[in-house]
Design a protein around this motif. Structure first.
Motif, PDB file in Angstrom:
ATOM      1  N   ALA A  32       0.842  -1.201   0.000  1.00 12.30           N
ATOM      2  CA  ALA A  32       0.000   0.000   0.000  1.00 12.30           C
ATOM      3  C   ALA A  32       0.878   1.252   0.000  1.00 12.30           C
ATOM      4  O   ALA A  32       0.620   2.217  -0.734  1.00 12.30           O
ATOM      5  CB  ALA A  32      -0.916  -0.010   1.232  1.00 12.30           C
ATOM      6  N   MET A  33       1.928   1.222   0.787  1.00  9.25           N
ATOM      7  CA  MET A  33       2.850   2.366   0.835  1.00  9.25           C
ATOM      8  C   MET A  33       3.552   2.553  -0.513  1.00  9.25           C
ATOM      9  O   MET A  33       3.761   3.674  -0.988  1.00  9.25           O
ATOM     10  CB  MET A  33       3.894   2.162   1.949  1.00  9.25           C
ATOM     11  CG  MET A  33       3.350   2.245   3.366  1.00  9.25           C
ATOM     12  SD  MET A  33       2.617   3.865   3.780  1.00  9.25           S
ATOM     13  CE  MET A  33       0.875   3.505   3.527  1.00  9.25           C
ATOM     14  N   ALA A  34       3.918   1.436  -1.137  1.00 13.02           N
ATOM     15  CA  ALA A  34       4.597   1.523  -2.432  1.00 13.02           C
ATOM     16  C   ALA A  34       3.660   2.106  -3.484  1.00 13.02           C
ATOM     17  O   ALA A  34       4.066   2.932  -4.318  1.00 13.02           O
ATOM     18  CB  ALA A  34       5.091   0.140  -2.864  1.00 13.02           C
ATOM     19  N   ASP A  35       2.409   1.697  -3.438  1.00  9.78           N
ATOM     20  CA  ASP A  35       1.426   2.210  -4.403  1.00  9.78           C
ATOM     21  C   ASP A  35       1.222   3.714  -4.210  1.00  9.78           C
ATOM     22  O   ASP A  35       1.126   4.477  -5.173  1.00  9.78           O
ATOM     23  CB  ASP A  35       0.086   1.470  -4.240  1.00  9.78           C
ATOM     24  CG  ASP A  35       0.157   0.065  -4.818  1.00  9.78           C
ATOM     25  OD1 ASP A  35       1.131  -0.226  -5.553  1.00  9.78           O
ATOM     26  OD2 ASP A  35      -0.741  -0.738  -4.530  1.00  9.78           O
ATOM     27  N   TYR A  36       1.172   4.093  -2.972  1.00 13.80           N
ATOM     28  CA  TYR A  36       0.994   5.504  -2.645  1.00 13.80           C
ATOM     29  C   TYR A  36       2.193   6.324  -3.144  1.00 13.80           C
ATOM     30  O   TYR A  36       2.054   7.392  -3.746  1.00 13.80           O
ATOM     31  CB  TYR A  36       0.842   5.628  -1.116  1.00 13.80           C
ATOM     32  CG  TYR A  36       0.573   7.035  -0.623  1.00 13.80           C
ATOM     33  CD1 TYR A  36      -0.597   7.716  -0.972  1.00 13.80           C
ATOM     34  CD2 TYR A  36       1.487   7.670   0.219  1.00 13.80           C
ATOM     35  CE1 TYR A  36      -0.833   9.003  -0.501  1.00 13.80           C
ATOM     36  CE2 TYR A  36       1.262   8.943   0.694  1.00 13.80           C
ATOM     37  CZ  TYR A  36       0.096   9.617   0.324  1.00 13.80           C
ATOM     38  OH  TYR A  36      -0.129  10.884   0.772  1.00 13.80           O
ATOM     39  N   LEU A  37       3.364   5.758  -2.923  1.00 14.62           N
ATOM     40  CA  LEU A  37       4.593   6.410  -3.387  1.00 14.62           C
ATOM     41  C   LEU A  37       4.610   6.511  -4.911  1.00 14.62           C
ATOM     42  O   LEU A  37       4.937   7.551  -5.493  1.00 14.62           O
ATOM     43  CB  LEU A  37       5.807   5.598  -2.906  1.00 14.62           C
ATOM     44  CG  LEU A  37       7.173   5.997  -3.467  1.00 14.62           C
ATOM     45  CD1 LEU A  37       7.555   7.408  -3.023  1.00 14.62           C
ATOM     46  CD2 LEU A  37       8.248   5.007  -3.022  1.00 14.62           C
ATOM     47  N   LYS A  38       4.255   5.430  -5.537  1.00 12.21           N
ATOM     48  CA  LYS A  38       4.267   5.330  -6.999  1.00 12.21           C
ATOM     49  C   LYS A  38       3.340   6.382  -7.615  1.00 12.21           C
ATOM     50  O   LYS A  38       3.729   7.119  -8.535  1.00 12.21           O
ATOM     51  CB  LYS A  38       3.730   3.933  -7.354  1.00 12.21           C
ATOM     52  CG  LYS A  38       4.163   3.336  -8.641  1.00 12.21           C
ATOM     53  CD  LYS A  38       3.796   1.844  -8.578  1.00 12.21           C
ATOM     54  CE  LYS A  38       3.564   1.279  -9.951  1.00 12.21           C
ATOM     55  NZ  LYS A  38       3.167  -0.141  -9.848  1.00 12.21           N
ATOM     56  N   LYS A  39       2.129   6.450  -7.087  1.00 16.99           N
ATOM     57  CA  LYS A  39       1.173   7.434  -7.601  1.00 16.99           C
ATOM     58  C   LYS A  39       1.698   8.833  -7.381  1.00 16.99           C
ATOM     59  O   LYS A  39       1.643   9.691  -8.271  1.00 16.99           O
ATOM     60  CB  LYS A  39      -0.185   7.247  -6.928  1.00 16.99           C
ATOM     61  CG  LYS A  39      -1.037   6.209  -7.649  1.00 16.99           C
ATOM     62  CD  LYS A  39      -2.301   5.822  -6.876  1.00 16.99           C
ATOM     63  CE  LYS A  39      -2.725   4.420  -7.283  1.00 16.99           C
ATOM     64  NZ  LYS A  39      -3.206   3.633  -6.144  1.00 16.99           N
ATOM     65  N   GLY A  40       2.218   9.069  -6.188  1.00 19.53           N
ATOM     66  CA  GLY A  40       2.744  10.390  -5.856  1.00 19.53           C
ATOM     67  C   GLY A  40       3.861  10.804  -6.794  1.00 19.53           C
ATOM     68  O   GLY A  40       3.885  11.936  -7.306  1.00 19.53           O
ATOM     69  N   LEU A  41       4.773   9.874  -7.030  1.00 23.25           N
ATOM     70  CA  LEU A  41       5.902  10.191  -7.905  1.00 23.25           C
ATOM     71  C   LEU A  41       5.423  10.430  -9.331  1.00 23.25           C
ATOM     72  O   LEU A  41       5.914  11.343 -10.019  1.00 23.25           O
ATOM     73  CB  LEU A  41       6.935   9.057  -7.872  1.00 23.25           C
ATOM     74  CG  LEU A  41       7.743   8.922  -6.561  1.00 23.25           C
ATOM     75  CD1 LEU A  41       8.554   7.632  -6.581  1.00 23.25           C
ATOM     76  CD2 LEU A  41       8.660  10.133  -6.359  1.00 23.25           C
ATOM     77  N   ALA A  42       4.470   9.639  -9.758  1.00 27.03           N
ATOM     78  CA  ALA A  42       3.935   9.807 -11.117  1.00 27.03           C
ATOM     79  C   ALA A  42       3.296  11.179 -11.263  1.00 27.03           C
ATOM     80  O   ALA A  42       3.497  11.882 -12.264  1.00 27.03           O
ATOM     81  CB  ALA A  42       2.926   8.699 -11.411  1.00 27.03           C
TER      82      ALA A  42
END
Lengths: 341, 341, 341, 341
Positions: B265-275
């Motif tokens: 979940a944290m990785a997904d959140y990070l991924k979206k944020g970075l995108a």
């Protein structure tokens, strides 16, 4: 049946057998301390113009590679070699059996490029996590290569220079060294090899001996207690004379070089003959191994009359095969082979 | 300072520490024969739906790979792995130290392709001189891979089927297995892994434990006297409870899966944020490791505020870096990281 | 059930667990480069009065012995040890697995005699065929020994002096070092060990830690790239903090020595109690392991109430058994045990 | 100068050299697949009355011991041998280099006693902690032993029976097998050895060959892919004919046995002569090695005229020395030696 299968099909040069006969009942001491080993070592040092070199005799190529590499590397080190290097693929994992990684770099007709080598070494040392990887602790090249090709003097010098700048030894596998040195297309001599390499071996098995390779430590890096290391690896002969007499004979009156030159002359004759017959070559080899692209039908037909080696598939209809000449090849055999084309 | 350097920066999940406290003065027998190891093994067998599996606990990833591979291979065999497989490049030559070759096949975002594997095996067995080569005796894959990518169920099934047709074991390195199983983009479950692989390990060190990996022999190929082999390789803990308690805790009430899901979940959140910030990704990773292409200037600037891993050069002006989340990552940390973009 | 089976039955000293809790969510770097490892190393150097020592943390005894011995020996060397030395008989061949011979000398209550050592080394070097044998390249002693006995300062000095005259390192296995140092009957201190030995380890697993041994290279003979050698042997923990925190705690406020002194006090109490009950001792052990000769009938009876270790048969009717105290032993437990006699 | 230093001072029996000459230019295939190897194997099978035996040729004794032992043992196993067994002390740690422990039992004039062997095996399996020790996985005996002594048929049968009851192979090192079989005091035949052992080797190097030992797997325990294992250990000759021709010659018209009988006749002649001169023997050797106790002054004097081997100190004034006869010893040489007494 004709055979161009390899360069180790016959026994030994007859002068070697004669020397076996002449010296047979002399009682000499064991484990390489006999006068024939001493004499052979001295002649090899002279041929290498390297009076301080340490010379040892071992029985075969894989053994020599494994003994030399495992003795010179630290535990945390691996050996850098071409992907097609003999140690990388055709030694049944003997280097890994001794505990060391073979770190591969790309090959170009069997040779490595100095740029790739530099890149491999630089990348390793630049990597912040290099302590988690096998260290490149030695460079291995074969000369001639497994594809019969040769390094030039300039290439050898450059590779040597890279090795020295990283303070790692350069090891040259000379299983077929005579055929390389006697090629018409080489500018590399034995003293140059002694100068540019830290260790190398002069192949006997494929160049007129029944068995035997002469390891030359020309770079003052002989492993301590090397005799014990040889014994521990199961590579020490009680009757060291077997190897001493052979190399003493090969290095008397230039025999090693003369029989190598003969193999090259035969290879050139074969090469020209095949070219005249319209054969395509897989690559231009200046030594005793010739790689030819045969139509599969032709290959099958030829197999009935002559032995040669399958090398690799070329395409759906063609195959790369190898014809090898040697110190023992006769001109008539080549004529007979050419008649089949 | 912020850190997304890796998934082993913190200690252990607090429930593990609690269990250490609660059980600390109980006297239990050594070398993995304690009741906590037994209980953990049973829970793991159940989670794998593989009641006959043999389960052992080891301390770390490289150790586990070396112990499993060297114990399962015959002396003449090597292990097939992707060029980027952890065993092929980041274990300091531990596999070779145990005497075995790592036979590499191409990698695609860290994964191997079944075609390459088939080709590797077929080429070996078709080669007339294969007795002079290291035999491919096992296939090693990592899941998630070193690039955070995942095999699909279909891929796993195919690779498994190739292995079985050649009668060689399939070994899955699950150092980050939890993060793979809890990815939203996977169709692979733990029982499937137990079914398709002969042996695999469930990583603890990177998924909430202080140390420890659970090796599962699901394919009836447990090496004979494996405890002795572990001891001989220096991998047997006297206080096996250290590992037993940790895995028993991780496999109680789905803790292992829950904390893994959190990291995802944290990785997904990070991924979206970075995108959203316009970052370019080196590849699309469905797990806890995210690979981002940064301008070098940006990278240098970022380094002052946050730890992350250098991965590789992308081009003259760009670098691939890795941000890893874990069971311990907090949402606020990601927000702080995103603020730096 | 009562248990005097060994000194690794419980978990860790509670202060260690507290420190795990307190530091748990700090993000620290991996592989032993964290501040806790640094701090622990510094404290150990101070305790050893050896500011230049290199200190490394490993997880267990067999692992430590194998890593140290295989890293320090040359390929042609073996390690000299007592016949009853742990490396000679109870490590599943781990030393040989690393390629090295254990060269045994006689044991006297677990100790080696300097005369036997001198004789072993002199005989080897005097032998004209010593190049055909494994070289004695290191001396291994355990202190306390496997029989709980201790070397005196004079003995240690002499053994050290012999090693130095042959220029080979002296390695002291201190799996139970605390119990040796805190014995009332010893004149050996930690700084002396650092002075007389080239390398030794301070045992944690058996002295209050969950796992861990601190290797101290006090003699300027640290193997090059030792971290890589540790990794290659599967002995490098990603979360080095696990070991750093433990040793930092043990070497804070003399904890290591205090808990060791407790174990010795308990052993003395047990010893006196058993003597009063008329028990015969197999040998006089000044440390935490007590070896008692029991009538077989008594032994069988006792087994129902208390765990202890079978050591060896004494005669047809008697058996030698071991009772071990530890940092965690309680006086009441000993009273309960004594009540059974 | 006279020499009784060993049985490998001369080259090869002349018939072998003749066969080298006669077959020299025949082209044959490599790596032991030539017709001479085939023929030699067949003759050896017949001499062993063991038609199903697998036969392989290697170059020397230490190599053979290391290849056979390391190929047949599991990783967790060691080999049981006499303290004076060649593998235990005079092979530079070659067995340990391959990863395996040599587990020693007492020796009596070079032989092991079946009681000690039973005791060693029983003690291991009875020990509750045997999983922490190297397993006894093979028994190694030499016949003749390093002291020239021989096992009786009854002893061989008993040792074999113990091995079979524990399901571990019995390996007989026959470096000097011919001299054992042709002793007047033996009741052991080659077929018996094939029957009682699982694997053994027929020594060539010390019995008339330039090099070479014939390994016979008579007990259906040939390691899988043994050729690859040989290659991996650096022990595979390209020109297998070197070994094939030698053993084919030695096993034609009983040559191996006849030349062995000659060595024994010479040894008997020497023994009687020395006895008549009043020499004391260290032990009664029924084979080609004779161990004599010389006064040191006599020894020093003798050394000027004749080569022999120092064996060990007997007391302050005396030394044990060895005189060895061989297939090549001449009666006149013995007469000359005896004249010196």
């Amino acid at each position: 049946m004709l055979s161009f299968e390899n360069d180790y099909s016959e026994g030994a040069h007859e002068k070697i057998l004669q020397r076996f006969m002449e010296t047979n009942l002399e009682k000499v001491s064991g484990y390489g301390s006999d006068p024939y080993c001493e004499s052979a070592k001295q002649k090899i040092r002279e041929a290498c113009e390297c009076p301080q070199a340490d010379v040892y005799f071992l029985t075969g190529g894989t053994q020599t590679n494994a003994v030399v590499i495992s003795s010179m590397l630290e535990s945390y080190e691996g050996v850098v070699a071409a992907q097609t290097g003999h140690v990388a693929c055709h030694e049944a994992g003997a280097i890994e059996y001794s505990g060391h990684k073979v770190i591969t770099v790309p090959q170009y007709k069997g040779k490595i490029k100095v740029e790739d080598l530099k890149n491999c070494l630089k990348t390793f040392w630049d990597d912040e996590s290099h302590e988690h990887m096998a260290f490149p602790g030695m460079v291995y090249i074969s000369h001639p290569t497994e594809y019969g090709t040769l390094y030039t003097k300039a290439e050898l010098e450059e590779i040597s220079s890279v090795c020295r700048s990283y303070n790692i030894p350069l090891f040259l596998d000379g299983a077929r060294l005579g055929y390389g040195l006697m090629s018409e297309e080489t500018d590399v001599t034995l003293p140059m090899i002694a100068k540019y390499c830290d260790v190398f071996y002069i192949g006997g098995t494929k160049v007129g001996a029944l068995c035997g390779e002469a390891v030359v430590f020309s770079g003052n890096r002989t492993p301590k207690h090397f005799l014990t290391l040889i014994k521990q690896r199961g590579a020490l002969l009680a009757k060291g004379r077997l190897l001493g007499i052979q190399f003493d004979t090969l290095f008397t009156d230039n025999l090693y070089f003369e029989i190598s030159r003969h193999a090259i002359a035969m290879a050139d004759y074969l090469k020209k003959g095949l070219a005249e017959k319209g054969c395509r070559f897989y690559l231009d080899s200046p030594t005793n191994q010739q790689f030819v692209i045969l139509e599969n039908r032709k290959m099958t037909e030829l197999k009935k009359e002559v032995k040669f080696s399958f090398w690799e598939k070329y395409d759906g209809n063609h195959t790369v095969v190898r014809f090898a000449t040697s110190w023992a090849t006769k001109k008539e055999e080549i004529d007979q082979l050419l008649d089949l084309f």
